[in-house]
Scaffold this active site. Structure first.
Site, PDB file in Angstrom:
ATOM      1  N   TYR A  61      44.708  11.866  28.233  1.00 51.41           N
ATOM      2  CA  TYR A  61      43.398  11.010  28.814  1.00 51.41           C
ATOM      3  C   TYR A  61      42.635  10.658  27.491  1.00 51.41           C
ATOM      4  O   TYR A  61      42.078   9.911  27.818  1.00 51.41           O
ATOM      5  CB  TYR A  61      43.394  11.089  29.582  1.00 51.41           C
ATOM      6  CG  TYR A  61      43.827  11.048  31.212  1.00 51.41           C
ATOM      7  CD1 TYR A  61      43.585   9.799  32.259  1.00 51.41           C
ATOM      8  CD2 TYR A  61      44.203  12.160  31.516  1.00 51.41           C
ATOM      9  CE1 TYR A  61      44.692  10.093  32.655  1.00 51.41           C
ATOM     10  CE2 TYR A  61      45.284  12.178  32.701  1.00 51.41           C
ATOM     11  CZ  TYR A  61      45.000  10.584  33.460  1.00 51.41           C
ATOM     12  OH  TYR A  61      45.984  10.530  33.859  1.00 51.41           O
TER      13      TYR A  61
ATOM     14  N   ASP B 126      44.959  14.118  38.071  1.00 49.00           N
ATOM     15  CA  ASP B 126      44.973  12.953  38.594  1.00 49.00           C
ATOM     16  C   ASP B 126      46.194  12.796  39.413  1.00 49.00           C
ATOM     17  O   ASP B 126      46.105  12.346  40.995  1.00 49.00           O
ATOM     18  CB  ASP B 126      45.576  12.120  37.217  1.00 49.00           C
ATOM     19  CG  ASP B 126      45.731  10.314  37.584  1.00 49.00           C
ATOM     20  OD1 ASP B 126      46.121  10.134  39.260  1.00 49.00           O
ATOM     21  OD2 ASP B 126      46.249   9.567  37.262  1.00 49.00           O
TER      22      ASP B 126
END
Length: 422
Positions: A148, A308
């Site tokens: 990310y 996630d």
């Protein structure tokens, strides 16, 4: 306007703090309208007018773009930086160039390194599990590193060609299967980033009487990144938290050096003493464990991508992401954004079908973060009462028997009435 401050990593909260809010896109405005009334009612009931929130709207997403030409105006970041704490609804991710994700941008810009996702079951909520009540975990997902970080290079770009050439010529990398057609992403995971996340998870476990912290990683394959996360997590527990924890790393060391019986006794003694047990699980195995044995897990500390996957999978076990709260926190600076974890759902926007529970439970987390635990508990107990009575929004009404469907606004009013009557 009065602002929250921080001293020695302790929040100093005035009785009338100014808190920015981002209503959000799609269903955002309607869930915000319903939620604000509930939050204000809980604070008023809990503190009889001694405490109030001074809400300040700031812009991000489509509304910001239409009014200012920027998806994430500098003024919004400045306002949240000054106020420390904010509450936000779901935001549209811009299509095309520019910001990849407004949520990721906020986390990166404010260094909100811990994504905190409590996952618990509310009686009556439809679930695919036979015993969803066994699921009660809090995920601490590292929020600023891993894939990310956004370090990624497109196929055929000059940057990726140069990078592949360097890897092949300077580092003798031979395992890029198709170098002429590959895109490349880089996965940074640091000791500092890992340890501040694991430390936050251990602090939470200690403060909330949790019994275990599980480090979830794929270190068997990514030995220096996610393997480093595991290693550095254990190192922190064994140094900074030596008196409060017992690690399974120490357990296995005792097995090797002194035998199984000694290790088993040390583990038993640690549990009797009330120490937090620090263990670890490979990420893919963890996705099985949370389905088969959710009761064995308490606080989860994990890297960004794993977190996630795991947080969304766990949310599904207890009724879906529509009832899943979330927070992005920097415990060192005090900055925190509490947010609805679902999307903007433009297909139902303006129809009164949206469930505000994710935003409301995130607001409850926010109040607890401020130390306003009585108001936080009022919101959660009101939601429990409404769900038990099967007075629910469309998403739950369609999958519950004998449910009464209410609109987004009616659900907010119902919770407000429950809180006022308590």
């Amino acid at each position: 306007m009065t602002y929250i401050t921080i001293q020695n990593e302790t929040l100093l909260v005035p009785k009338q703090p100014t808190i920015p809010f981002i209503a959000g896109d799609g269903i955002g405005p309607e869930i915000w309208e319903a939620s604000q009334a509930v939050i204000d009612a809980a604070v008023a009931k809990a503190y009889q007018g001694e405490k109030t929130i001074q809400w300040r709207e700031v812009l991000a997403g489509e509304k910001a773009f239409k009014e200012t030409g920027a998806w994430l105006p500098k003024e919004t970041l400045a306002a949240i930086t000054e106020a420390k704490v904010a509450l936000k609804g779901p935001l549209t991710t811009p299509i095309g160039g520019g910001i990849r994700s407004l949520n990721v941008a906020l986390r990166q810009d404010l260094d909100l390194f811990a994504c905190v996702r409590p996952v618990r079951y509310f009686t009556g909520v439809p679930s695919p599990l036979k015993e969803p009540e066994k699921t009660d975990m809090v995920i601490f997902r590292e929020n600023t590193e891993d894939v990310y970080a956004g370090i990624e290079f497109e196929k055929d770009s000059p940057e990726v060609n140069q990078l592949i050439q360097m890897l092949q010529e300077q580092f003798a990398v031979k395992k890029i299967r198709f170098p002429k057609t590959s895109a490349i992403g880089i996965k940074p995971i640091s000791k500092e980033g890992s340890q501040r996340l694991v430390g936050a998870a251990i602090d939470y476990a200690l403060a909330n009487d949790r019994s275990t912290v599980t480090l979830v990683h794929k270190g068997n394959i990514m030995k220096f990144t996610e393997g480093g996360f595991k290693k550095w997590g254990y190192e922190l527990a064994e140094s900074a938290y030596a008196q409060q924890t017992f690690t399974m790393h120490n357990y296995h060391t005792l097995v090797a050096e002194k035998g199984q019986a000694v290790a088993d006794q040390a583990l038993a003694d640690a549990k009797v003493a009330g120490k937090i047990i620090i263990n670890d699980v490979i990420a893919d195995n963890m996705l099985q464990q949370i389905l088969l044995y959710p009761e064995k897990y308490d606080v989860i500390a994990t890297c960004n991508l794993n977190g996630d996957y795991i947080s969304d999978a766990l949310a599904a076990q207890v009724g879906g992401i529509g009832i899943a709260p979330g927070a992005n926190i920097n415990y060192q600076t005090g900055h925190a954004i509490f947010e609805a974890t679902h999307g903007t759902a433009p297909d139902i926007a303006g129809q009164g079908k949206a469930n505000p529970c994710s935003l409301l439970l995130s607001a409850s987390m926010m109040l607890a973060y401020l130390g306003w635990t009585k108001a936080a508990q009022l919101i959660e107990s009101a939601i429990e009462e409404a769900l038990t009575a099967k007075k629910v929004t469309a998403d739950f009404a369609h999958s519950m028997t004998d449910a009464t469907e209410v609109s987004t606004g009616e659900f907010g009013q119902l919770l407000t009435d429950i809180i006022t009557a308590q």
